[in-house]
Design a protein around this motif. Sequence first.
Motif, PDB file in Angstrom:
ATOM      1  N   ILE A 221       0.889  -1.167   0.000  1.00 17.38           N
ATOM      2  CA  ILE A 221       0.000   0.000   0.000  1.00 17.38           C
ATOM      3  C   ILE A 221       0.923   1.211   0.000  1.00 17.38           C
ATOM      4  O   ILE A 221       1.542   1.548   1.013  1.00 17.38           O
ATOM      5  CB  ILE A 221      -0.931   0.010   1.243  1.00 17.38           C
ATOM      6  CG1 ILE A 221      -1.761  -1.278   1.306  1.00 17.38           C
ATOM      7  CG2 ILE A 221      -1.828   1.255   1.213  1.00 17.38           C
ATOM      8  CD1 ILE A 221      -2.667  -1.394   2.536  1.00 17.38           C
ATOM      9  N   MET A 222       1.036   1.825  -1.172  1.00 16.16           N
ATOM     10  CA  MET A 222       1.977   2.940  -1.340  1.00 16.16           C
ATOM     11  C   MET A 222       1.298   4.196  -0.817  1.00 16.16           C
ATOM     12  O   MET A 222       0.562   4.849  -1.537  1.00 16.16           O
ATOM     13  CB  MET A 222       2.291   3.125  -2.829  1.00 16.16           C
ATOM     14  CG  MET A 222       2.697   1.855  -3.555  1.00 16.16           C
ATOM     15  SD  MET A 222       3.152   2.195  -5.273  1.00 16.16           S
ATOM     16  CE  MET A 222       1.571   2.491  -6.052  1.00 16.16           C
ATOM     17  N   ASP A 223       1.560   4.542   0.419  1.00 17.91           N
ATOM     18  CA  ASP A 223       0.823   5.663   1.014  1.00 17.91           C
ATOM     19  C   ASP A 223       1.767   6.776   1.462  1.00 17.91           C
ATOM     20  O   ASP A 223       2.908   6.516   1.840  1.00 17.91           O
ATOM     21  CB  ASP A 223       0.001   5.142   2.207  1.00 17.91           C
ATOM     22  CG  ASP A 223      -1.081   6.126   2.620  1.00 17.91           C
ATOM     23  OD1 ASP A 223      -1.464   6.984   1.799  1.00 17.91           O
ATOM     24  OD2 ASP A 223      -1.532   6.047   3.778  1.00 17.91           O
TER      25      ASP A 223
ATOM     26  N   TYR B  29      -0.691  -1.080  -4.709  1.00 18.64           N
ATOM     27  CA  TYR B  29      -2.006  -0.417  -4.623  1.00 18.64           C
ATOM     28  C   TYR B  29      -1.793   1.013  -5.103  1.00 18.64           C
ATOM     29  O   TYR B  29      -1.211   1.843  -4.402  1.00 18.64           O
ATOM     30  CB  TYR B  29      -2.452  -0.434  -3.160  1.00 18.64           C
ATOM     31  CG  TYR B  29      -3.942  -0.307  -2.898  1.00 18.64           C
ATOM     32  CD1 TYR B  29      -4.881  -0.313  -3.921  1.00 18.64           C
ATOM     33  CD2 TYR B  29      -4.404  -0.205  -1.585  1.00 18.64           C
ATOM     34  CE1 TYR B  29      -6.245  -0.226  -3.643  1.00 18.64           C
ATOM     35  CE2 TYR B  29      -5.764  -0.118  -1.300  1.00 18.64           C
ATOM     36  CZ  TYR B  29      -6.679  -0.124  -2.331  1.00 18.64           C
ATOM     37  OH  TYR B  29      -8.015  -0.040  -2.050  1.00 18.64           O
ATOM     38  N   ALA B  30      -2.239   1.273  -6.326  1.00 19.88           N
ATOM     39  CA  ALA B  30      -1.953   2.570  -6.945  1.00 19.88           C
ATOM     40  C   ALA B  30      -3.155   3.511  -6.918  1.00 19.88           C
ATOM     41  O   ALA B  30      -2.986   4.742  -6.911  1.00 19.88           O
ATOM     42  CB  ALA B  30      -1.501   2.363  -8.385  1.00 19.88           C
ATOM     43  N   PHE B  31      -4.377   2.930  -6.948  1.00 24.78           N
ATOM     44  CA  PHE B  31      -5.575   3.784  -6.943  1.00 24.78           C
ATOM     45  C   PHE B  31      -6.758   2.939  -6.482  1.00 24.78           C
ATOM     46  O   PHE B  31      -7.062   1.911  -7.085  1.00 24.78           O
ATOM     47  CB  PHE B  31      -5.823   4.338  -8.348  1.00 24.78           C
ATOM     48  CG  PHE B  31      -6.783   5.498  -8.371  1.00 24.78           C
ATOM     49  CD1 PHE B  31      -6.337   6.799  -8.130  1.00 24.78           C
ATOM     50  CD2 PHE B  31      -8.135   5.297  -8.618  1.00 24.78           C
ATOM     51  CE1 PHE B  31      -7.225   7.866  -8.134  1.00 24.78           C
ATOM     52  CE2 PHE B  31      -9.023   6.361  -8.623  1.00 24.78           C
ATOM     53  CZ  PHE B  31      -8.571   7.646  -8.388  1.00 24.78           C
ATOM     54  N   SER B  32      -7.399   3.390  -5.421  1.00 26.24           N
ATOM     55  CA  SER B  32      -8.500   2.584  -4.874  1.00 26.24           C
ATOM     56  C   SER B  32      -9.845   3.048  -5.444  1.00 26.24           C
ATOM     57  O   SER B  32      -9.957   4.158  -5.985  1.00 26.24           O
ATOM     58  CB  SER B  32      -8.526   2.708  -3.346  1.00 26.24           C
ATOM     59  OG  SER B  32      -9.012   3.978  -2.959  1.00 26.24           O
TER      60      SER B  32
ATOM     61  N   ASN C 175     -10.615   6.246  -3.969  1.00 31.68           N
ATOM     62  CA  ASN C 175      -9.844   7.419  -4.391  1.00 31.68           C
ATOM     63  C   ASN C 175     -10.577   8.264  -5.449  1.00 31.68           C
ATOM     64  O   ASN C 175     -10.196   9.414  -5.694  1.00 31.68           O
ATOM     65  CB  ASN C 175      -8.451   7.023  -4.911  1.00 31.68           C
ATOM     66  CG  ASN C 175      -7.503   6.548  -3.827  1.00 31.68           C
ATOM     67  OD1 ASN C 175      -6.656   5.689  -4.060  1.00 31.68           O
ATOM     68  ND2 ASN C 175      -7.622   7.091  -2.611  1.00 31.68           N
TER      69      ASN C 175
ATOM     70  N   ARG D 142     -11.584  11.875  -4.657  1.00 28.91           N
ATOM     71  CA  ARG D 142     -10.581  12.962  -4.537  1.00 28.91           C
ATOM     72  C   ARG D 142     -10.862  14.078  -5.550  1.00 28.91           C
ATOM     73  O   ARG D 142     -11.578  13.865  -6.537  1.00 28.91           O
ATOM     74  CB  ARG D 142      -9.181  12.383  -4.767  1.00 28.91           C
ATOM     75  CG  ARG D 142      -8.765  11.470  -3.633  1.00 28.91           C
ATOM     76  CD  ARG D 142      -7.304  11.139  -3.694  1.00 28.91           C
ATOM     77  NE  ARG D 142      -6.945  10.294  -2.565  1.00 28.91           N
ATOM     78  CZ  ARG D 142      -5.711  10.072  -2.154  1.00 28.91           C
ATOM     79  NH1 ARG D 142      -4.707  10.637  -2.771  1.00 28.91           N
ATOM     80  NH2 ARG D 142      -5.482   9.297  -1.119  1.00 28.91           N
TER      81      ARG D 142
ATOM     82  N   ARG E 176       2.735  -1.516   4.311  1.00 29.87           N
ATOM     83  CA  ARG E 176       2.104  -0.212   4.123  1.00 29.87           C
ATOM     84  C   ARG E 176       3.080   0.858   4.586  1.00 29.87           C
ATOM     85  O   ARG E 176       3.628   0.765   5.678  1.00 29.87           O
ATOM     86  CB  ARG E 176       0.796  -0.082   4.907  1.00 29.87           C
ATOM     87  CG  ARG E 176       0.156   1.294   4.652  1.00 29.87           C
ATOM     88  CD  ARG E 176      -1.226   1.453   5.226  1.00 29.87           C
ATOM     89  NE  ARG E 176      -1.813   2.716   4.731  1.00 29.87           N
ATOM     90  CZ  ARG E 176      -3.088   2.921   4.491  1.00 29.87           C
ATOM     91  NH1 ARG E 176      -3.953   1.961   4.701  1.00 29.87           N
ATOM     92  NH2 ARG E 176      -3.509   4.092   4.035  1.00 29.87           N
TER      93      ARG E 176
ATOM     94  N   ARG F 191      -3.644   0.575   8.775  1.00 27.39           N
ATOM     95  CA  ARG F 191      -4.929   0.035   8.302  1.00 27.39           C
ATOM     96  C   ARG F 191      -4.769  -0.537   6.899  1.00 27.39           C
ATOM     97  O   ARG F 191      -3.791  -0.259   6.207  1.00 27.39           O
ATOM     98  CB  ARG F 191      -6.013   1.115   8.324  1.00 27.39           C
ATOM     99  CG  ARG F 191      -5.670   2.379   7.570  1.00 27.39           C
ATOM    100  CD  ARG F 191      -6.845   3.374   7.552  1.00 27.39           C
ATOM    101  NE  ARG F 191      -6.438   4.647   6.979  1.00 27.39           N
ATOM    102  CZ  ARG F 191      -6.057   5.702   7.694  1.00 27.39           C
ATOM    103  NH1 ARG F 191      -6.054   5.658   8.998  1.00 27.39           N
ATOM    104  NH2 ARG F 191      -5.690   6.827   7.093  1.00 27.39           N
TER     105      ARG F 191
ATOM    106  N   SER G 111      -7.256  -0.183   4.454  1.00 28.79           N
ATOM    107  CA  SER G 111      -7.940   0.644   3.449  1.00 28.79           C
ATOM    108  C   SER G 111      -8.490  -0.193   2.286  1.00 28.79           C
ATOM    109  O   SER G 111      -8.286   0.147   1.116  1.00 28.79           O
ATOM    110  CB  SER G 111      -7.011   1.751   2.941  1.00 28.79           C
ATOM    111  OG  SER G 111      -6.579   2.567   4.000  1.00 28.79           O
TER     112      SER G 111
HETATM  113  C1  IPE Z   1      -4.824   3.589   0.164  1.00 31.00           C
HETATM  114  O1  IPE Z   1      -4.393   4.855   0.520  1.00 31.00           O
HETATM  115  C2  IPE Z   1      -4.986   3.508  -1.331  1.00 31.00           C
HETATM  116  C3  IPE Z   1      -3.762   3.556  -2.096  1.00 31.00           C
HETATM  117  C4  IPE Z   1      -2.542   3.568  -1.614  1.00 31.00           C
HETATM  118  C5  IPE Z   1      -3.938   3.570  -3.519  1.00 31.00           C
HETATM  119  P1  IPE Z   1      -5.410   6.008   0.949  1.00 31.00           P
HETATM  120  O2  IPE Z   1      -4.576   7.196   1.246  1.00 31.00           O
HETATM  121  O3  IPE Z   1      -6.454   6.169  -0.084  1.00 31.00           O
HETATM  122  O4  IPE Z   1      -6.078   5.409   2.271  1.00 31.00           O
HETATM  123  P2  IPE Z   1      -6.746   6.132   3.497  1.00 31.00           P
HETATM  124  O5  IPE Z   1      -7.754   7.098   2.956  1.00 31.00           O
HETATM  125  O6  IPE Z   1      -5.655   6.829   4.256  1.00 31.00           O
HETATM  126  O7  IPE Z   1      -7.341   5.027   4.307  1.00 31.00           O
END
Ligand code: IPE
Length: 238
Positions: free
Chosen positions: A15-17, A59-62, A65, A68, A185, A191, A193
Amino acid sequence: MSDSSPSIPRHVAIIMDGNGRWAKQRGLPRIRGHEAGAESVRSAVRTCKKLGIKYLTLYAFSTENWIRPRAEIEGLMGLLRYFLGKEEKEFHENRVRLRVMGRMRDLPEKVQSALNRMMEITAHYDEGQLILALSYSGRAELSDAVRNIARRVRQGALEPEKIDEKTISESLYLPDVPDPDLMIRTSGELRLSNFMLWQLSYSELYFAPVFWPDFREKDLIAAVEEYGCRQRRFGDVK
Ligand code: IPE
Ligand code: IPE
Ligand code: MG
């Protein structure tokens, strides 16, 4: 190191956050963070190749997302196309096959064609797979799977009593891909997500305190080293 070594995960999902916060810290627009994050993607692909990790899911785009601001979504979609163009050489050099997991039809046409093209020209590579989760969420994937299973039942091709875990696994977006051994993550959030809810049942979880643009080779190696020290029991006594 060989990929048959049990201390090396076969499949790493990330999860690339933290791209936005990385940019904010520097007084830059969020898109600059996404651009810097693309460099970390390249680094992750190379490191997986080096370590013998066969599957890398990012995980590039949920599906979430999409709420946004439009400008950010357009920026991300543009960046994705740019990335695919720029990284074509990398795919060939690393002999990596590109795959997509998610509701690809939600993406802009031009992004879909760029993805389809790259998937086609890398389809024969078998040294590693880069799986991009795009317009993806675990619940959407499970809903899509349940719908497909229901259709098969209605057609008389499947008995409801015969539905088991295998039926569900086989109805997911990429049924041939093994479950992730290690889920990472970044950004310090603890989490999921909505990421790979079915497949992560027995994965080892690793949370890195750095933002995705700062997550480079040494960080991935540290995660894999920690994975190597974990004892996976799968419910058994060991
Ligand atoms: C998770 O990150 C989705 C991706 C990495 C693509 P988000 O930034 O969307 O997750 P939340 O909103 O912090 O849970
Ligand atoms: C992850 O970074 C990339 C995507 C979700 C597309 P974010 O954009 O979520 O960055 P933060 O979490 O807001 O810092
Ligand atoms: Mg985020």
